[in-house]
Write a protein that holds these residues in place. Structure first.
Motif, short mmCIF file in Angstrom:
data_model
loop_
_atom_site.label_atom_id
_atom_site.label_comp_id
_atom_site.label_asym_id
_atom_site.label_seq_id
_atom_site.Cartn_x
_atom_site.Cartn_y
_atom_site.Cartn_z
N PRO A 50 0.62 -1.20 -0.10
CA PRO A 50 -0.05 -0.01 -0.11
C PRO A 50 0.93 1.23 -0.11
N GLY A 51 0.28 2.28 -0.73
CA GLY A 51 1.12 3.46 -0.58
C GLY A 51 0.56 4.50 0.47
N TYR A 52 -0.82 4.20 1.23
CA TYR A 52 -1.41 4.96 2.06
C TYR A 52 -1.66 4.01 3.27
N ALA A 53 -1.87 4.53 4.19
CA ALA A 53 -2.20 3.96 5.47
C ALA A 53 -2.93 4.93 6.57
N VAL A 54 -3.76 4.31 7.07
CA VAL A 54 -4.66 5.03 8.21
C VAL A 54 -4.52 3.95 9.69
N VAL A 55 -4.03 4.45 10.54
CA VAL A 55 -3.68 3.51 11.97
C VAL A 55 -4.42 4.26 13.03
N ASP A 56 -5.36 3.29 13.66
CA ASP A 56 -5.82 3.85 14.88
C ASP A 56 -4.52 3.51 15.87
#
Length: 178
Positions: A50-56
């Motif tokens: 992936p080129g993007y990540a959203v992490v809690d």
């Protein structure tokens, strides 16, 4: 292997919130993968780039900072945004040190997250206000730093803070921004 063009991974243990983010990003043209834990993320990274990540930041009883570290190690150019209901200066600093591009307090929407992906550099024009920090904010930042130091182990954090575990749990429930 899937390419990094518009591939996004969401690392979130709240299934409803992850589903909402997924739908919103898919409408914007992203291909979206999901992981609910560090182990699930590591397995996913074996087959995808992936080129993007959203992490809690808080994944059940674990810290999302380990996920940020794994994502950055996988691809140092990945745009990683950390979301948290437990915003503090200490965790923001740690997230950035470990490779996050940006750090947002919940509630944040897709517009906020996508804008954070696009911000590659810091903003030197950000005003530095002389506002006094409240005692509640200082207490919260101390609690959160202790949580970071104990890898979000509530019992150990409570012991170090000199308070009962249930008292700390109540304070965390009151302060959560979800």
């Amino acid at each position: 292997m899937t390419g990094p063009e518009r591939l996004l991974v969401i690392v979130e243990d709240d299934a409803a919130f992850a589903r909402t983010l997924r739908r919103s990003f898919e409408r914007r043209g992203y291909a979206v993968l999901s992981a609910a834990s560090h182990d699930a993320l590591v397995a996913l990274l074996a087959d995808h780039d992936p080129g993007y990540a959203v992490v809690d930041l808080k994944l059940g009883g674990a810290s999302g900072l380990a996920c940020v570290q794994a994502l950055h190690a996988h691809d140092p150019d990945m745009r990683i945004v950390v979301l948290t209901g437990f915003a503090s200066i200490a965790t923001a600093v740690e997230a950035i040190k470990l490779g996050a591009s940006h750090y947002l307090a919940k509630p944040s929407n897709t517009d906020d997250i996508e804008a954070a992906f696009d911000r590659a550099d810091g903003d030197a024009a950000t005003p530095v206000d002389g506002r006094q920090t409240s005692i509640k904010t200082l207490e919260w930042e101390h609690i959160h730093q202790t949580l970071v130091d104990t890898d979000f182990n509530i019992s150990e954090a409570a012991r170090r803070l000199g308070m009962h575990r249930r008292t700390l749990a109540r304070k965390l429930e009151k302060r959560q921004l979800r």
